[in-house]
Motif scaffolding. Structure first.
Motif, PDB file in Angstrom:
ATOM      1  N   GLY A 121       0.755  -1.276  -0.024  1.00 24.70           N
ATOM      2  CA  GLY A 121      -0.002   0.162  -0.039  1.00 24.70           C
ATOM      3  C   GLY A 121       0.874   1.101  -0.010  1.00 24.70           C
ATOM      4  O   GLY A 121       0.326   2.328   0.362  1.00 24.70           O
ATOM      5  N   ASP A 122       2.076   1.208  -0.395  1.00 28.25           N
ATOM      6  CA  ASP A 122       2.838   2.361  -0.280  1.00 28.25           C
ATOM      7  C   ASP A 122       3.136   2.800  -1.840  1.00 28.25           C
ATOM      8  O   ASP A 122       4.047   1.885  -2.466  1.00 28.25           O
ATOM      9  CB  ASP A 122       4.305   2.123   0.575  1.00 28.25           C
ATOM     10  CG  ASP A 122       5.173   3.396   0.468  1.00 28.25           C
ATOM     11  OD1 ASP A 122       4.604   4.275   0.135  1.00 28.25           O
ATOM     12  OD2 ASP A 122       6.279   3.265   1.007  1.00 28.25           O
ATOM     13  N   PHE A 123       2.930   3.975  -2.230  1.00 27.69           N
ATOM     14  CA  PHE A 123       2.756   4.212  -3.405  1.00 27.69           C
ATOM     15  C   PHE A 123       3.916   5.617  -3.800  1.00 27.69           C
ATOM     16  O   PHE A 123       3.723   6.246  -4.651  1.00 27.69           O
ATOM     17  CB  PHE A 123       1.555   4.584  -4.095  1.00 27.69           C
ATOM     18  CG  PHE A 123       0.554   3.589  -4.290  1.00 27.69           C
ATOM     19  CD1 PHE A 123       0.451   2.721  -5.530  1.00 27.69           C
ATOM     20  CD2 PHE A 123      -0.195   3.244  -3.269  1.00 27.69           C
ATOM     21  CE1 PHE A 123      -0.458   1.862  -5.666  1.00 27.69           C
ATOM     22  CE2 PHE A 123      -1.012   2.052  -3.442  1.00 27.69           C
ATOM     23  CZ  PHE A 123      -1.144   1.444  -4.638  1.00 27.69           C
ATOM     24  N   THR A 124       4.801   5.676  -2.647  1.00 24.39           N
ATOM     25  CA  THR A 124       5.523   6.972  -2.719  1.00 24.39           C
ATOM     26  C   THR A 124       6.804   6.535  -3.204  1.00 24.39           C
ATOM     27  O   THR A 124       7.805   7.081  -3.381  1.00 24.39           O
ATOM     28  CB  THR A 124       5.938   7.435  -1.108  1.00 24.39           C
ATOM     29  OG1 THR A 124       6.375   6.212  -0.229  1.00 24.39           O
ATOM     30  CG2 THR A 124       4.712   7.959  -0.813  1.00 24.39           C
ATOM     31  N   VAL A 125       7.121   5.151  -3.461  1.00 24.31           N
ATOM     32  CA  VAL A 125       8.455   4.657  -4.169  1.00 24.31           C
ATOM     33  C   VAL A 125       8.341   4.971  -5.576  1.00 24.31           C
ATOM     34  O   VAL A 125       7.556   4.570  -6.211  1.00 24.31           O
ATOM     35  CB  VAL A 125       8.787   3.061  -3.787  1.00 24.31           C
ATOM     36  CG1 VAL A 125      10.009   2.792  -4.105  1.00 24.31           C
ATOM     37  CG2 VAL A 125       8.587   2.933  -2.297  1.00 24.31           C
TER      38      VAL A 125
END
Length: 406
Positions: A121-125
């Motif tokens: 759920g991490d879309f900052t990478v």
């Protein structure tokens, strides 16, 4: 074979070796010990050995490059080891290959980290772009743009979810207000219907009463007209009585005159009988009786005159009373006519009121239908608002569980 021929054959074989027509130079006879070509031959032979060594090394590197390309084809990024100081085209090619493999390793690792982060759920990478140019740079930039779009979509989804949640709450409050207002309106309509039914009954009763009053007024008018006719007949009869009384007065005057004359004649007869003496005695008796009869006639006439005067007075009073009765009957008839007109107008107004109440009842029933429909719509809308609220909450919670750049 002479030394020159040996050297010439060796040079030809060397050219064939360089041109990769042969892999090995055939073994040639040795030069004579004191040959003038010995040194040159030795140099050529050392060059051949060196060339063969380099060629073997390049063949090995070609093999490694082939293995590296095969591994690359299989999706594995394995650099190729080359010895320090190698300067051949193959070594340079392997160097470029190794740079590509390392860059691909870095990009593949970035993509793996990216996919693992997205899975969590991490879309900052993002994927590194500095090691690439050309088509690969376009590809990596496309991946990063896709992530940026996903971040924007998630941010918009979160914002829209919050707005949707707020709108759902507002919609729910509005539907609750609408439902409450609809309930109050339904209760008011029920009271209105009850009042209209009661009013309708009252108007219906008033209409029936006005119809009855109209009938009674018409009957009273007929009775007054009939009484007026009877009074006129009474006046005519009393007038006839007055006229007869006046004629009786005239007749009584004649009787009084006759009685007075008879009395005078009886007195004269008595005088003459007295003068006649014995011969007039019988006549004197008759004269006395005649005088008595005249006196009684005068007395009777007087009594009759008194009764006639009383009858005349009473009949005159009856005429005056009859005249007042006629005027009264006319007034009553006029009032009854006015009353009948008013009653008729009231009856007409009652009918119009009844028609208006019927139309109002129809409109109220239609309002009841609309109110029931509004109530059902309010209930349906409330259900939709609750579902939308739950959905908005899920969207916000789902979006909040993810890490993204807002």
């Amino acid at each position: 074979m002479s030394d020159f021929q040996i050297l010439q054959t060796f040079i030809k074989d060397y050219n064939r070796l360089v041109c990769q027509e042969i892999n090995e130079i055939p073994t040639l006879p040795s030069l004579s010990p004191n040959s003038e070509y010995q040194e040159f031959y030795t140099l050529l032979y050392e060059g051949v050995n060196a060339y063969k060594g380099r060629r073997n090394t390049e063949n090995i590197m070609f093999g490694q490059l082939g293995l590296g390309l095969f591994a690359l084809q299989q999706g594995n990024f394995i650099p190729i080891h080359i010895e320090q100081g190698s300067t051949s085209m193959v070594a340079e090619t392997i160097e470029y290959f190794n740079r590509f493999v390392v860059a691909m390793q870095k990009t593949a690792e970035d993509i793996r980290i990216l996919s693992e982060a997205v899975r969590k759920g991490d879309f900052t990478v993002t994927v590194g772009e500095s090691q690439w140019e050309g088509n690969m740079l376009n590809l990596v930039e496309g991946i990063n743009r896709l992530l940026a779009e996903i971040n924007l979509m998630l941010s918009e989804s979160y914002t829209n979810g919050v707005k949707l949640s707020q709108s759902a709450d507002n919609l729910k409050q509005s539907t609750e207000s609408l439902s409450s207002a609809t309930t109050q309106q339904a209760a008011a309509l029920d009271q209105t219907v009850a009042s209209l039914e009661e009013l309708s009954e009252q108007v219906q009763t008033n209409t029936e009463h006005t119809v009855r009053m109209s009938i009674i007024a018409n009957e009273a008018k007929s009775a007054v007209e009939e009484g007026n006719v009877l009074v006129k007949h009474t006046v005519d009869a009393v007038t006839e009585i007055n006229r007869a009384t006046e004629e009786m007065h005239d007749a009584l005057k004649i009787i009084d005159n006759i009685a007075s004359q008879t009395n005078i004649l009886s007195l004269n007869a008595a005088i003459e009988a007295t003068r006649a003496g014995t011969a007039g005695r019988g006549f004197a008796v008759v004269a006395v009786e005649v005088r008595k009869l005249a006196a009684r006639s005068a007395e009777a006439a007087k009594n009759i005159r008194n009764l006639s005067d009383i009858a005349y007075t009473k009949s005159d009073e009856a005429l005056k009373i009859s005249d007042r009765m006629i005027r009264g009957f006319k007034t009553i008839n006029t009032k009854i006519s006015e009353t009948a007109t008013i009653v008729g107008q009231v009856a007409l107004a009652s009918n119009e009121q009844m028609l208006g109440i019927t139309q109002i009842n129809r409109a109220v029933h239609e309002l009841e239908t609309v109110t029931e429909s509004n109530s059902q719509i309010a209930e349906d809308t409330d259900c939709v608002a609750q579902e939308v609220s739950v959905l908005a909450t899920q969207i916000v919670e789902d979006t909040s569980s993810k890490k993204f750049i807002s």
